[in-house]
Scaffold this motif. Sequence first.
Motif, short mmCIF file in Angstrom:
data_model
loop_
_atom_site.label_atom_id
_atom_site.label_comp_id
_atom_site.label_asym_id
_atom_site.label_seq_id
_atom_site.Cartn_x
_atom_site.Cartn_y
_atom_site.Cartn_z
N SER A 50 -7.60 44.35 10.14
CA SER A 50 -7.52 42.91 9.91
C SER A 50 -8.60 42.50 8.91
O SER A 50 -9.41 43.32 8.47
CB SER A 50 -7.71 42.14 11.22
OG SER A 50 -9.06 42.14 11.61
N ALA A 91 -8.71 46.64 18.37
CA ALA A 91 -7.69 46.59 17.32
C ALA A 91 -7.15 47.98 17.02
O ALA A 91 -5.94 48.18 16.84
CB ALA A 91 -8.27 45.96 16.06
N ILE A 94 -4.86 49.23 19.86
CA ILE A 94 -3.52 48.62 19.80
C ILE A 94 -2.64 49.37 18.81
O ILE A 94 -1.46 49.64 19.09
CB ILE A 94 -3.64 47.13 19.45
CG1 ILE A 94 -4.23 46.36 20.64
CG2 ILE A 94 -2.29 46.55 19.04
CD1 ILE A 94 -4.62 44.94 20.33
N SER A 95 -3.19 49.73 17.67
CA SER A 95 -2.40 50.47 16.67
C SER A 95 -2.00 51.85 17.18
O SER A 95 -0.98 52.39 16.77
CB SER A 95 -3.19 50.60 15.36
OG SER A 95 -4.17 51.62 15.45
N LEU A 123 -11.11 36.41 19.15
CA LEU A 123 -10.19 37.36 18.53
C LEU A 123 -9.68 38.36 19.57
O LEU A 123 -8.51 38.76 19.54
CB LEU A 123 -10.87 38.07 17.37
CG LEU A 123 -11.35 37.14 16.24
CD1 LEU A 123 -12.05 37.95 15.16
CD2 LEU A 123 -10.18 36.36 15.65
N ASN A 124 -10.55 38.80 20.48
CA ASN A 124 -10.10 39.68 21.55
C ASN A 124 -9.06 38.99 22.43
O ASN A 124 -8.06 39.60 22.82
CB ASN A 124 -11.29 40.12 22.41
CG ASN A 124 -12.16 41.15 21.72
OD1 ASN A 124 -11.65 42.05 21.06
ND2 ASN A 124 -13.46 41.04 21.86
N THR A 126 -7.08 36.62 21.48
CA THR A 126 -5.86 36.48 20.68
C THR A 126 -5.02 37.75 20.72
O THR A 126 -3.79 37.71 20.75
CB THR A 126 -6.23 36.13 19.23
OG1 THR A 126 -7.01 34.93 19.21
CG2 THR A 126 -4.98 35.92 18.38
N MET A 127 -5.69 38.91 20.73
CA MET A 127 -4.98 40.19 20.81
C MET A 127 -4.50 40.49 22.22
O MET A 127 -3.78 41.48 22.44
CB MET A 127 -5.89 41.33 20.32
CG MET A 127 -6.16 41.33 18.84
SD MET A 127 -7.02 42.81 18.27
CE MET A 127 -8.64 42.60 19.04
N VAL A 129 -6.43 41.29 24.85
CA VAL A 129 -7.20 42.40 25.41
C VAL A 129 -7.72 42.04 26.81
O VAL A 129 -8.24 40.94 27.04
CB VAL A 129 -8.39 42.75 24.49
CG1 VAL A 129 -9.24 43.87 25.09
CG2 VAL A 129 -7.89 43.14 23.10
#
Length: 358
Positions: A50, A91, A94-95, A123-124, A126-127, A129
Amino acid sequence: MDPASLDTAIAQLPRHRVGFYPTPFHALPNLSHTLGVNLYLKREDLAGPSAISGSKTRLAEFILGRALEEGVTHLITQGAYLTNFGLQLAAACISARITPILVLTRNVPQHGHLGEARGNYLLNQTMGVETHVIDVDGDIWTDLAAGARVADTIARRQSELEAQGRTVTVVGAGGAHPDGFVAHAQTFREMLLQSSDLGVELDFVYHTIGTGTALPGMLAAKLSLGHPVRIRSISINSYDEDSWVNPGTLVDRTRAVLETLGGPVPDDAVIRAELDIDQRFIGESYAVASAASTAAIRELARSEGIFVGPVYTGKGLAGLLDHARSGRLPAGSNVAFLHTGDTGNLFEIPEVVGAIGA
């Protein structure tokens, strides 16, 4: 060890590719003119995947490479609620279709109770997590009770998952994991190649040091290649002999990377002699804004339109600026600053960010 052998040794290691490498390396002409040195920036903050990234993505690639080989389904790590490693590892997980779990602490006397989600924590969230936030009353590394609460939370979650048939790996704070330390040997190689392409022979490499995960790889590559560049570390937490991460820790990690690369391993005294850690820019505490770091963030932004963060890179840049202005950096030196990320924390609370808009 010759460069080709070093590259081959790194290429043979398990790795799950996430970032975009090599990351950019470029001159900072305006700030160079002001300081009287030739300043370059190695942009690990642009590593991806990102727009908000950093040097921990490299660590994650090698940690995940091994984890995928071993069939790991869940990866647990710990850190402060604003952790950069936690964000970048999540991140990357997740990938790789591995589930990340973050066990985070918040120093309540410094930062208050967690309210609005901001910065890396936002941000965490938002993902999506899974996060566990533990309020603490001080430094988790010196508060044994707080450390025990974190360890208990990790152990409980790991046991729950393993009882369900999951395979779990636990990674130390900041990416302190044996599979990750080699990552920044590659960063060092990239800097040498990129500076050579610009016709520049680097005299110094500066970086911010916290959990001590970037220096061992860079130092191992420097020693393996016999390169004369000097690496200077600006710390954001204590690096005394009795600190939770200390010079002995760095020597051990560097030796381990050298063994992984298959090159000669010098005596510990040789490795220790390479350590150059300036502890004068920590400020009041970790994750607390300092006047010097706030000024450094503003100076780079107003000189070059580039941002560093308040927790790590701002304090590292403050040290470099001081060294240039005090004469510790000789005039005309070719200097690279490793931008390790941390820009997400520019949107944190004022106690972390400081008065950067002043």
